[in-house]
Design a protein around this motif. Structure first.
Motif, PDB file in Angstrom:
ATOM      1  N   GLU A  92      -4.868  -0.024 -18.276  1.00 13.82           N
ATOM      2  CA  GLU A  92      -4.675   1.398 -18.542  1.00 13.82           C
ATOM      3  C   GLU A  92      -3.686   1.695 -19.669  1.00 13.82           C
ATOM      4  O   GLU A  92      -3.831   2.702 -20.376  1.00 13.82           O
ATOM      5  CB  GLU A  92      -4.223   2.119 -17.264  1.00 13.82           C
ATOM      6  CG  GLU A  92      -2.877   1.690 -16.693  1.00 13.82           C
ATOM      7  CD  GLU A  92      -2.968   0.510 -15.741  1.00 13.82           C
ATOM      8  OE1 GLU A  92      -2.041   0.364 -14.934  1.00 13.82           O
ATOM      9  OE2 GLU A  92      -3.943  -0.271 -15.806  1.00 13.82           O
ATOM     10  N   GLU A 119      -5.646   9.530 -15.787  1.00 11.97           N
ATOM     11  CA  GLU A 119      -4.911   8.510 -15.029  1.00 11.97           C
ATOM     12  C   GLU A 119      -3.429   8.531 -15.358  1.00 11.97           C
ATOM     13  O   GLU A 119      -2.589   8.344 -14.484  1.00 11.97           O
ATOM     14  CB  GLU A 119      -5.472   7.118 -15.310  1.00 11.97           C
ATOM     15  CG  GLU A 119      -4.707   6.028 -14.576  1.00 11.97           C
ATOM     16  CD  GLU A 119      -5.329   4.646 -14.702  1.00 11.97           C
ATOM     17  OE1 GLU A 119      -4.771   3.694 -14.119  1.00 11.97           O
ATOM     18  OE2 GLU A 119      -6.376   4.517 -15.368  1.00 11.97           O
ATOM     19  N   LYS A 175      -0.451  12.193 -13.155  1.00  8.48           N
ATOM     20  CA  LYS A 175      -0.966  12.636 -11.856  1.00  8.48           C
ATOM     21  C   LYS A 175      -1.019  14.160 -11.781  1.00  8.48           C
ATOM     22  O   LYS A 175      -1.928  14.731 -11.164  1.00  8.48           O
ATOM     23  CB  LYS A 175      -0.102  12.089 -10.723  1.00  8.48           C
ATOM     24  CG  LYS A 175      -0.043  10.569 -10.637  1.00  8.48           C
ATOM     25  CD  LYS A 175      -1.375   9.976 -10.239  1.00  8.48           C
ATOM     26  CE  LYS A 175      -1.276   8.487  -9.955  1.00  8.48           C
ATOM     27  NZ  LYS A 175      -0.945   7.689 -11.142  1.00  8.48           N
ATOM     28  N   SER A 187      -3.909  15.416 -13.827  1.00  8.68           N
ATOM     29  CA  SER A 187      -5.127  15.052 -13.110  1.00  8.68           C
ATOM     30  C   SER A 187      -5.420  16.039 -11.982  1.00  8.68           C
ATOM     31  O   SER A 187      -6.556  16.519 -11.831  1.00  8.68           O
ATOM     32  CB  SER A 187      -4.976  13.635 -12.556  1.00  8.68           C
ATOM     33  OG  SER A 187      -6.089  13.266 -11.801  1.00  8.68           O
ATOM     34  N   GLU A 191      -7.607  10.064  -6.656  1.00  7.95           N
ATOM     35  CA  GLU A 191      -7.140   9.798  -8.021  1.00  7.95           C
ATOM     36  C   GLU A 191      -8.297   9.374  -8.909  1.00  7.95           C
ATOM     37  O   GLU A 191      -9.340   8.916  -8.441  1.00  7.95           O
ATOM     38  CB  GLU A 191      -6.094   8.678  -8.020  1.00  7.95           C
ATOM     39  CG  GLU A 191      -6.648   7.336  -7.558  1.00  7.95           C
ATOM     40  CD  GLU A 191      -5.651   6.196  -7.678  1.00  7.95           C
ATOM     41  OE1 GLU A 191      -4.543   6.420  -8.192  1.00  7.95           O
ATOM     42  OE2 GLU A 191      -5.998   5.072  -7.250  1.00  7.95           O
ATOM     43  N   TYR A 192      -8.066   9.566 -10.203  1.00 10.04           N
ATOM     44  CA  TYR A 192      -8.921   8.960 -11.228  1.00 10.04           C
ATOM     45  C   TYR A 192      -8.205   7.742 -11.808  1.00 10.04           C
ATOM     46  O   TYR A 192      -6.982   7.734 -11.944  1.00 10.04           O
ATOM     47  CB  TYR A 192      -9.146   9.920 -12.413  1.00 10.04           C
ATOM     48  CG  TYR A 192      -9.899  11.174 -12.130  1.00 10.04           C
ATOM     49  CD1 TYR A 192     -11.262  11.160 -11.861  1.00 10.04           C
ATOM     50  CD2 TYR A 192      -9.248  12.411 -12.184  1.00 10.04           C
ATOM     51  CE1 TYR A 192     -11.960  12.342 -11.642  1.00 10.04           C
ATOM     52  CE2 TYR A 192      -9.938  13.602 -11.966  1.00 10.04           C
ATOM     53  CZ  TYR A 192     -11.285  13.562 -11.687  1.00 10.04           C
ATOM     54  OH  TYR A 192     -11.975  14.727 -11.478  1.00 10.04           O
ATOM     55  N   ASN A 193      -8.960   6.720 -12.160  1.00 13.98           N
ATOM     56  CA  ASN A 193      -8.525   5.728 -13.127  1.00 13.98           C
ATOM     57  C   ASN A 193      -9.507   5.796 -14.276  1.00 13.98           C
ATOM     58  O   ASN A 193     -10.677   6.158 -14.084  1.00 13.98           O
ATOM     59  CB  ASN A 193      -8.505   4.312 -12.541  1.00 13.98           C
ATOM     60  CG  ASN A 193      -7.374   4.117 -11.535  1.00 13.98           C
ATOM     61  OD1 ASN A 193      -6.420   4.889 -11.484  1.00 13.98           O
ATOM     62  ND2 ASN A 193      -7.486   3.085 -10.730  1.00 13.98           N
TER      63      ASN A 193
END
Length: 416
Positions: free
Chosen positions: A68, A97, A100, A103, A277-279
């Motif tokens: 990331e 990502e 937070k 996001s 969450e997204y990554n």
């Protein structure tokens, strides 16, 4: 087609293996790679100019970014100005990502199902909310924290301890959020996007905690399986409607340049699926089961993402189940020793072994990290895959090596 993979772990070994099957091993480079990844070359992955010079010298025209941090630092934006095509989101999209708070605001703005949250810029400002929620909450540091910025709390004492730890790590004035805790069963859903479509891989389930029974400290991941045994059409439809499509709508509305991998960390609670969450890249160790389960040529998927034709590509998958057991160094996730010779790798006959933390020293593979090896087996049933993975795992040894004995055998809280 020549491609360079950026990164050094088990995820990157799985990418190298998969791309090597379609392009040939000599056409796949890994920067910096590790002791078990063929065609590894030392490289500072934050030195984009050095990566460009290496790629140009070796006539490499594609880059697949594993971790990331380079994405958050704008590696895709950098290579967009060159003739080398980098798979991944632009820096602005990588904030999904990297922040937070950003996001969660994105989820809220575009109607993605997720838990309620409160954002803060100073630790002491959060104490009132902690008491209002009786400490039954999740604390998340805003920025990238290598998996160490999240505190799942069950009571006020744990929540206040989490705030103290945030303060110790990042100072009194640091950005973070508090969100309602969702009880349920977690899955990882990872897919590819060309900015117009999202094509999902099989649903996977990671095992984050160190010890059997999901006890002990959190880690980078002790094992994973795919597909999850409770997956069905109704759940797939709910996730698509409540999470995937609103996300795609948001990416398009924000005019994000996003051609790469997107990861949805999803909790399935009593009220259905909600996004945790997204990554903006492949998860690790999820990659180590997802790529063996993918029948489609990965090189073709990469090209489809980059040229905008992903919607014309139908992903196909292998049958059965895949289980990955992660072998770690003794002491992990705290202090551990490196440099121990790994024995038995040549004895593994019915599983894939992806190297995570290894080095090649004087012709021998030695341990060189916390998570050291991924042993991946396929079976017609989940039980068969589990049995095979552990039989092959038992053939490998190094000083103080450790692995969980219950990967793929979770007792579920909500799903039936």
């Amino acid at each position: 087609m020549k491609i360079a993979i950026i990164g050094s772990g088990g995820r990157e070994h799985a990418l190298s293996w998969k791309l090597g099957k379609s392009l040939g091993e000599a056409a796949v480079y890994t920067l910096p790679g590790n002791g078990g990844i063929p065609n590894s070359h030392p490289m500072d992955i934050d030195d984009f100019e050095a990566i460009q010079a290496f790629c140009e010298a070796n006539e490499i025209t594609y880059i697949f970014v594993g971790p990331e941090v380079p994405l958050a630092n704008g590696i895709v934006d950098y290579f967009n100005k060159t003739n080398i095509k980098a798979l991944g989101p632009c820096k602005a999209a990588a904030k999904l990502e990297g922040s937070k708070i950003f996001s969660k605001q994105f989820m809220e703005k575009y109607g993605v199902a997720t838990a309620d949250f409160h954002s803060f810029s100073a630790v002491s400002d959060a104490e009132e909310i902690v008491h209002e929620l009786d400490g039954d909450l999740v604390l998340k540091y805003d920025g990238l924290a290598a998996g160490k910025g999240v505190f799942v709390c069950n009571n006020i004492e744990e929540a206040l301890d989490g705030l103290d730890e945030l303060r110790d790590q990042y100072g009194e004035e640091c950005p973070f959020l508090i969100e309602d805790k969702i009880e349920g069963d977690e899955i990882s859903l990872i897919g590819f996007t060309d900015g117009e479509n999202i094509q999902l891989l099989l649903p996977a389930q990671d095992h984050k905690q160190l010890n059997d029974g999901d006890t002990g400290p959190n880690t980078g991941g002790m094992g994973v399986m795919c597909p999850v045994p409770f997956w069905n059409a109704a759940l797939a439809e709910a996730i698509d409607t409540k999470i995937v499509q609103p996300t795609l709508k948001g990416i398009q509305a924000e005019k994000m340049e996003y051609k790469g991998v997107i990861y949805f960390g999803i909790m399935i609670g009593e009220d259905g699926p909600e996004l945790l969450e997204y990554n903006v890249r492949f998860g690790d160790p999820e990659t180590e089961v997802l790529l063996p389960s993918l029948k489609t040529d990965l090189g073709e998927v990469v090209k489809a993402c980059l040229n905008g034709s992903l919607g014309d590509l139908k992903l196909e998958f292998e049958t059965g189940f895949f289980v990955d057991v992660v072998q770690v160094s003794g002491g992990y996730p705290k202090a551990y020793e490196k440099g121990h010779t790994i024995h038995g790798l040549s004895k593994v006959a019915d599983a894939l072994v992806f190297h995570a933390g290894t080095a090649l020293k004087k012709g021998k593979i030695v341990s060189n990290g916390g998570r050291v090896l991924n042993v991946v087996a396929q079976g017609k049933t989940l039980d068969a895959a589990i049995k095979k993975a552990y039989e092959e795992c038992a053939k490998i040894s190094f000083k103080d090596n450790f692995y969980r004995k219950d990967i793929g055998q979770r007792v579920y809280k909500v799903v039936k």
